[in-house]
Design a protein around this motif. Structure first.
Motif, PDB file in Angstrom:
ATOM      1  N   VAL A  78       0.831  -1.208   0.000  1.00  0.00           N
ATOM      2  CA  VAL A  78       0.000   0.000   0.000  1.00  0.00           C
ATOM      3  C   VAL A  78       0.865   1.257   0.000  1.00  0.00           C
ATOM      4  O   VAL A  78       0.578   2.227  -0.716  1.00  0.00           O
ATOM      5  N   THR A  79       1.949   1.241   0.753  1.00  0.00           N
ATOM      6  CA  THR A  79       2.830   2.405   0.813  1.00  0.00           C
ATOM      7  C   THR A  79       3.568   2.616  -0.504  1.00  0.00           C
ATOM      8  O   THR A  79       3.735   3.761  -0.942  1.00  0.00           O
ATOM      9  N   VAL A  80       3.995   1.550  -1.144  1.00  0.00           N
ATOM     10  CA  VAL A  80       4.636   1.676  -2.464  1.00  0.00           C
ATOM     11  C   VAL A  80       3.652   2.271  -3.468  1.00  0.00           C
ATOM     12  O   VAL A  80       4.004   3.170  -4.250  1.00  0.00           O
ATOM     13  N   CYS A  81       2.413   1.798  -3.454  1.00  0.00           N
ATOM     14  CA  CYS A  81       1.392   2.353  -4.358  1.00  0.00           C
ATOM     15  C   CYS A  81       1.145   3.836  -4.075  1.00  0.00           C
ATOM     16  O   CYS A  81       1.058   4.644  -5.005  1.00  0.00           O
ATOM     17  N   LEU A  82       1.035   4.198  -2.805  1.00  0.00           N
ATOM     18  CA  LEU A  82       0.823   5.598  -2.445  1.00  0.00           C
ATOM     19  C   LEU A  82       2.018   6.462  -2.847  1.00  0.00           C
ATOM     20  O   LEU A  82       1.845   7.586  -3.323  1.00  0.00           O
ATOM     21  N   PHE A  83       3.222   5.935  -2.686  1.00  0.00           N
ATOM     22  CA  PHE A  83       4.421   6.662  -3.093  1.00  0.00           C
ATOM     23  C   PHE A  83       4.417   6.922  -4.603  1.00  0.00           C
ATOM     24  O   PHE A  83       4.718   8.027  -5.052  1.00  0.00           O
ATOM     25  N   ILE A  84       4.058   5.921  -5.374  1.00  0.00           N
ATOM     26  CA  ILE A  84       3.995   6.080  -6.834  1.00  0.00           C
ATOM     27  C   ILE A  84       2.913   7.084  -7.214  1.00  0.00           C
ATOM     28  O   ILE A  84       3.109   7.903  -8.118  1.00  0.00           O
ATOM     29  N   ILE A  85       1.788   7.052  -6.515  1.00  0.00           N
ATOM     30  CA  ILE A  85       0.701   7.995  -6.795  1.00  0.00           C
ATOM     31  C   ILE A  85       1.164   9.428  -6.550  1.00  0.00           C
ATOM     32  O   ILE A  85       0.930  10.322  -7.369  1.00  0.00           O
ATOM     33  N   ILE A  94      -6.822  13.272  -9.937  1.00  0.00           N
ATOM     34  CA  ILE A  94      -8.071  12.678  -9.459  1.00  0.00           C
ATOM     35  C   ILE A  94      -8.513  13.432  -8.204  1.00  0.00           C
ATOM     36  O   ILE A  94      -8.330  12.962  -7.078  1.00  0.00           O
ATOM     37  N   PRO A  95      -9.099  14.600  -8.375  1.00  0.00           N
ATOM     38  CA  PRO A  95      -9.477  15.396  -7.198  1.00  0.00           C
ATOM     39  C   PRO A  95     -10.721  14.870  -6.475  1.00  0.00           C
ATOM     40  O   PRO A  95     -11.036  15.337  -5.389  1.00  0.00           O
ATOM     41  N   GLN A  96     -11.431  13.907  -7.073  1.00  0.00           N
ATOM     42  CA  GLN A  96     -12.627  13.358  -6.439  1.00  0.00           C
ATOM     43  C   GLN A  96     -12.294  12.548  -5.195  1.00  0.00           C
ATOM     44  O   GLN A  96     -13.125  12.379  -4.311  1.00  0.00           O
ATOM     45  N   ILE A  97     -11.080  12.032  -5.118  1.00  0.00           N
ATOM     46  CA  ILE A  97     -10.653  11.253  -3.952  1.00  0.00           C
ATOM     47  C   ILE A  97     -10.071  12.211  -2.915  1.00  0.00           C
ATOM     48  O   ILE A  97      -9.176  12.988  -3.228  1.00  0.00           O
ATOM     49  N   PRO A  98     -10.550  12.144  -1.686  1.00  0.00           N
ATOM     50  CA  PRO A  98      -9.976  13.011  -0.635  1.00  0.00           C
ATOM     51  C   PRO A  98      -8.624  12.444  -0.175  1.00  0.00           C
ATOM     52  O   PRO A  98      -8.545  11.674   0.779  1.00  0.00           O
ATOM     53  N   TRP A  99      -7.557  12.847  -0.841  1.00  0.00           N
ATOM     54  CA  TRP A  99      -6.239  12.258  -0.613  1.00  0.00           C
ATOM     55  C   TRP A  99      -5.713  12.524   0.786  1.00  0.00           C
ATOM     56  O   TRP A  99      -5.033  11.675   1.364  1.00  0.00           O
ATOM     57  N   THR A 100      -6.013  13.681   1.346  1.00  0.00           N
ATOM     58  CA  THR A 100      -5.523  13.966   2.702  1.00  0.00           C
ATOM     59  C   THR A 100      -6.213  13.074   3.722  1.00  0.00           C
ATOM     60  O   THR A 100      -5.563  12.569   4.643  1.00  0.00           O
ATOM     61  N   THR A 101      -7.514  12.851   3.557  1.00  0.00           N
ATOM     62  CA  THR A 101      -8.246  11.958   4.458  1.00  0.00           C
ATOM     63  C   THR A 101      -7.795  10.517   4.277  1.00  0.00           C
ATOM     64  O   THR A 101      -7.606   9.790   5.257  1.00  0.00           O
ATOM     65  N   LEU A 102      -7.608  10.111   3.038  1.00  0.00           N
ATOM     66  CA  LEU A 102      -7.135   8.757   2.751  1.00  0.00           C
ATOM     67  C   LEU A 102      -5.757   8.517   3.345  1.00  0.00           C
ATOM     68  O   LEU A 102      -5.505   7.481   3.981  1.00  0.00           O
ATOM     69  N   SER A 103      -4.877   9.488   3.185  1.00  0.00           N
ATOM     70  CA  SER A 103      -3.531   9.380   3.738  1.00  0.00           C
ATOM     71  C   SER A 103      -3.562   9.344   5.261  1.00  0.00           C
ATOM     72  O   SER A 103      -2.811   8.580   5.890  1.00  0.00           O
ATOM     73  N   LEU A 104      -4.411  10.149   5.863  1.00  0.00           N
ATOM     74  CA  LEU A 104      -4.547  10.157   7.320  1.00  0.00           C
ATOM     75  C   LEU A 104      -5.034   8.807   7.830  1.00  0.00           C
ATOM     76  O   LEU A 104      -4.459   8.249   8.777  1.00  0.00           O
TER      77      LEU A 104
END
Length: 170
Positions: A78-85, A94-104
């Motif tokens: 999951v961390t490798v995928c998030l790093f690549i993203i 993709i602004p529809q995804i709340p990235w700050t909430t997802l990351s938190l």
């Protein structure tokens, strides 16, 4: 009788000149120098050490170490995928995804599960014979599990502040 070689550079009018690069992904070169990028890299490296050190032993005899492997590999992927993203800038596309909430949520759950995992890993060291291969690897993996927990805790702190500022802006 030497004749000069004449090379004609004719261009066919039927072949248009196209740019062959069709990539729309951007590479953020400065992301790896930010605190978020450095912490993600540290989580990837330390998490990789955890599952490599445990995976190189006969961990499957202890169910507690199977849990360690599950958590370590899950959050490593999951961390490798998030790093690549974040590295490629997909999060901006993709602004529809709340990235700050997802990351938190990801970082807080990883911190909690890695804390339990590092404790389980440290307690499992006593199951091995001191000075043997399993003992050394499990002790080292416990150290890296605690280090990974600290990295995820720091990422949780940064994610919380990013989430708080985005909530205040709205």
């Amino acid at each position: 009788m030497d004749r000069p070689a004449v090379v004609s550079a004719r261009r066919s009018p039927s072949v248009p000149d196209y740019n062959t690069s069709t990539s729309t992904l951007a590479f953020d070169q400065h992301f790896t120098t930010t605190a978020k990028g450095l912490l993600l890299l540290a989580e990837i490296v330390c998490g990789m050490f955890v599952w490599i050190l445990v995976g190189g032993t006969e961990y499957f005899y202890l169910s507690s170490l199977c849990w360690v492997m599950f958590v370590a590999i899950l959050f490593w992927i999951v961390t490798v995928c998030l790093f690549i993203i974040y590295l490629t800038g997909v999060h901006n596309r993709i602004p529809q995804i709340p990235w700050t909430t997802l990351s938190l949520c990801l970082n807080c759950s990883a911190t909690a599960l890695y804390l339990v995992t590092s404790i389980v890993d440290a307690l499992s060291v006593s199951q091995a014979v001191r000075g043997r291969h399993n003992y050394n690897c499990w002790a080292a993996s416990a150290f890296f599990a605690f280090l990974t927990t600290l990295c995820y805790a720091a990422s949780s702190y940064l994610s919380y502040h990013a989430w708080k500022t985005t909530e205040e802006e709205q």
